[in-house]
Motif scaffolding. Structure first.
Motif, mmCIF file in Angstrom:
data_model
loop_
_atom_site.group_PDB
_atom_site.id
_atom_site.type_symbol
_atom_site.label_atom_id
_atom_site.label_comp_id
_atom_site.label_asym_id
_atom_site.label_seq_id
_atom_site.Cartn_x
_atom_site.Cartn_y
_atom_site.Cartn_z
ATOM 1 N N ALA A 26 -1.886 -13.929 8.061
ATOM 2 C CA ALA A 26 -2.960 -13.172 7.421
ATOM 3 C C ALA A 26 -2.385 -12.404 6.244
ATOM 4 N N CYS A 28 -3.628 -9.630 2.906
ATOM 5 C CA CYS A 28 -4.717 -8.818 2.371
ATOM 6 C C CYS A 28 -4.321 -8.283 0.998
ATOM 7 N N ILE A 34 -9.297 -10.586 2.845
ATOM 8 C CA ILE A 34 -8.234 -10.974 3.763
ATOM 9 C C ILE A 34 -8.275 -12.501 3.843
ATOM 10 N N VAL A 57 -7.953 -3.722 0.323
ATOM 11 C CA VAL A 57 -7.505 -3.800 1.716
ATOM 12 C C VAL A 57 -5.998 -3.540 1.732
ATOM 13 N N CYS A 59 -3.862 -2.973 4.666
ATOM 14 C CA CYS A 59 -3.037 -3.391 5.799
ATOM 15 C C CYS A 59 -3.848 -4.303 6.710
ATOM 16 N N CYS A 60 -3.157 -5.185 7.423
ATOM 17 C CA CYS A 60 -3.804 -6.025 8.426
ATOM 18 C C CYS A 60 -2.804 -6.299 9.541
ATOM 19 N N CYS A 61 -3.293 -6.526 10.744
ATOM 20 C CA CYS A 61 -2.399 -6.770 11.883
ATOM 21 C C CYS A 61 -3.140 -7.550 12.958
ATOM 22 N N LEU A 69 -7.963 -9.750 14.572
ATOM 23 C CA LEU A 69 -7.264 -9.249 13.392
ATOM 24 C C LEU A 69 -7.913 -7.942 12.966
ATOM 25 N N SER A 71 -8.102 -4.961 9.923
ATOM 26 C CA SER A 71 -7.807 -4.695 8.509
ATOM 27 C C SER A 71 -8.351 -3.333 8.144
ATOM 28 N N CYS A 72 -7.687 -2.656 7.217
ATOM 29 C CA CYS A 72 -8.154 -1.328 6.822
ATOM 30 C C CYS A 72 -8.155 -1.202 5.305
ATOM 31 N N SER A 73 -8.958 -0.271 4.807
ATOM 32 C CA SER A 73 -9.269 -0.285 3.380
ATOM 33 C C SER A 73 -9.494 1.115 2.806
ATOM 34 N N THR A 78 -11.830 0.594 9.237
ATOM 35 C CA THR A 78 -10.941 -0.404 9.835
ATOM 36 C C THR A 78 -11.850 -1.434 10.489
#
Length: 434
Positions: A26, A28, A34, A57, A59-61, A69, A71-73, A78
Motif C-alpha cells: 500500500a 499513500c 491510497i 494522505v 500514513c497507511c498501515c 488497511l 489511512s490518515c489525512s 483515519t
C-alpha cells in the motif's frame, strides 16, 4: 547484493508512506489517494486507487491479518478499508479535527492509534470502531508511532523531539528528549534481545530525526515498574535529516531514508552499513520491509516507489545468524515467548503457553504431537465461514479432534503460516552453520 526489481510511478504527487502485508503493498500520497499492489507481480489491484480523503494522505498501515488497511489525512480523519474489495469500513474523526499525521495498529489489531498535528493521540477500539482512550503530548505535533511487540505499550514521537511511552490505558509512562530538531519516525524490532552488560531482556527500538541521526534504543518494561528507553548508540551515514526508518522482519537489518535522497541499510547488531541505495531523485520519505520476505519498498517526493530484493545467501552470510540464534531462543523467558507470539499475531495463544510454562527451551522442543496432546492446539486449519458456523451452533470443541477449544478467537491461517515460515527459516540457517 540488492536488486531493484520494480518501480511504481502511479501517484501524481509526493509519496508519503508505504506499508506491506504478506500479499499487498500500500502507498499513500499528497495526491489524496491510497494505491494497492499485489506482491505477486506488483500489478495494481482492480479497486485501486482508494479515494475518500479530501486532503493529503500521510500514513497507511495494515492490520495483522492484512484484511484491513488504515489511512490518515490532513482532513482530520483515519479511514479503515477492506483490502479484499477496497470498500470503506469506517471513518474515524479525530476529536480535535486536527490533521492526522500517523496511524498504527497494535500487534493483534485490537487497537489503532492515530496521532495529530495538535499533539492529540487517540486509541481506537477496532472491533467497536469507537474511541477507547485519548491523550496529548505537551508540545509539538505527533508525527511518529510504533507499538511494542507485546502490544501493551506504544511509543509516539513529536516534532519537538520527544519520544513518549504510553500503556494501553493511555497513561504516559516515560518521556525522553531524543532528537534536538524533531523526531520523524520510530520502529520496533519484533524479537527480544539481551543486554550483555546486565543480562536483562529488551526490545530494540529505532528513531530518526531532523538532526540527521538514527538512534538505537533498548526498550524495557514490567507490569509493576512501567517502561523506559535506554539509549544504545547512534548510526551514521546520512548527511541530511532522516525521514524514515524500519526494521526487517527478523530484526537483523535497519533501513533508513533521508533528505539526502539516499536509502541506507545497516546491520543492526554491529551498526555496519550493508547497502547504500541512490535510486531516488528527491527526498526519501518512507521505507518498509515485507513482513515475511527479503523485500524492501522505498518511497520519495519524486512520486515513485522502488521495490528492492535481497540476495538471500548474502543477507544470511553477514546477518549474525552464525551466532547461533537457537541458543539465544533457548534462553528466552516465558514473557519473551509471549512477546514473540504477540509479534507474530498469535496473541490468543499466550494464555495457553503461559499456563503450560512454555519458555525458550520448551518452545524449541514443541512438536505437532505435543501441541495436540499437551497444549490442546489441534494443528488443523479450517475455512473461516465453516468455523464461524460451527461456533454459532454453540460447539466448543475441535471439528477434527473433538478437543475443547481454548479460545473462540479465529486466527487467519496467513498469520500462522508467516510465523511458522520465519521460525523454520531461522532454524534451517542455524543448522547449516553448525
Amino acid at each position: 547484493m540488492m536488486k531493484l526489481i520494480y518501480t511504481l510511478a502511479d501517484h501524481s504527487d509526493d509519496v508519503n508512506y508505504c506499508a506491506l502485508s504478506s500479499s499487498c503493498l500500500a502507498t499513500c500520497s499528497m495526491d489524496k489517494t491510497i494505491r494497492l499492489y499485489s506482491l505477486n507481480n506488483f500489478s495494481e489491484l482492480s479497486y485501486s486507487p482508494l479515494r475518500g480523503h479530501t486532503y493529503a494522505v500521510h500514513c497507511c498501515c495494515f492490520s495483522s491479518s492484512g484484511n484491513i488497511l488504515a489511512s490518515c489525512s490532513t482532513d482530520g480523519t483515519t479511514v479503515l478499508w477492506d483490502t479484499q474489495n477496497g470498500q470503506r469500513l469506517a471513518v474515524l474523526e479525530q476529536p480535535s479535527d486536527s490533521p492526522v499525521r500517523v496511524c498504527q495498529f497494535s500487534p493483534d489489531s485490537t487497537y489503532l492509534v492515530s496521532g495529530a498535528a495538535d499533539g492529540t493521540v487517540v486509541l481506537w477500539n477496532v472491533e467497536s470502531l469507537r474511541l477507547y482512550r485519548s491523550g496529548s503530548v505537551k508540545d509539538g505535533s505527533l508525527v511518529a508511532c510504533a507499538f511494542a511487540p507485546n502490544g501493551n505499550f506504544f511509543v509516539t514521537g513529536s516534532s519537538c523531539g520527544d519520544l513518549t511511552i504510553w500503556d494501553d490505558k493511555m497513561r504516559c509512562l516515560y518521556n525522553e528528549k531524543a532528537h534536538d530538531l524533531g523526531v520523524t519516525c520510530c520502529d520496533f524490532s519484533s524479537l527480544p534481545v539481551s543486554d550483555g552488560e546486565q543480562g536483562s531482556r529488551y526490545f530494540r527500538m529505532a528513531s530518526c530525526g531532523q538532526d540527521n541521526q538514527i538512534k538505537l534504543w533498548l526498550f524495557s518494561f514490567a507490569d509493576y515498574l512501567g517502561a523506559e528507553l535506554k539509549y544504545k548508540c547512534t548510526l551514521s551515514g546520512h548527511s541530511a535529516p532522516v525521514l524514515a526508518c524500519a526494521f526487517s522482519y527478523d530484526g537483523q537489518m535497519l533501513v533508513s531514508g533521508s533528505v539526502d535522497k539516499s536509502v541506507i541499510i545497516h546491520e543492526t547488531k554491529t551498526g555496519n552499513i550493508l547497502h547504500t541505495l541512490t535510486r531516488h531523485t528527491r527526498y526519501v520519505t518512507t521505507c518498509a520491509f515485507a513482513p515475511d520476505a527479503l523485500l524492501l519498498a522505498t518511497g520519495s517526493m519524486d512520486k515513485t516507489v522502488s521495490i528492492w530484493q535481497f540476495d538471500q545467501d548474502q543477507h544470511f552470510a553477514g546477518s549474525g545468524l552464525e551466532d547461533k540464534p537457537k541458543m539465544s531462543v533457548e534462553n528466552w523467558s516465558e514473557e519473551e515467548v509471549s512477546a514473540w507470539l504477540c509479534a507474530q499475531g498469535l496473541k490468543d495463544l499466550v494464555e495457553c503457553f503461559k499456563t503450560n510454562n512454555i519458555d525458550g527451551k520448551e518452545l524449541l522442543s514443541l512438536t505437532k504431537e505435543s501441541l495436540t496432546s499437551d497444549l490442546k492446539i489441534d494443528g488443523y486449519s479450517y475455512e473461516k465461514e465453516a468455523m464461524e458456523n460451527w461456533i454459532s451452533k454453540k460447539r466448543r470443541s475441535s471439528p477434527m479432534t473433538n478437543l475443547p477449544l481454548q479460545s473462540l478467537v479465529l486466527t487467519p491461517n496467513r498469520t500462522l503460516k508467516m510465523a511458522i515460515s520465519r521460525w523454520l527459516e531461522t532454524q534451517q540457517k542455524y543448522n547449516e552453520t553448525t
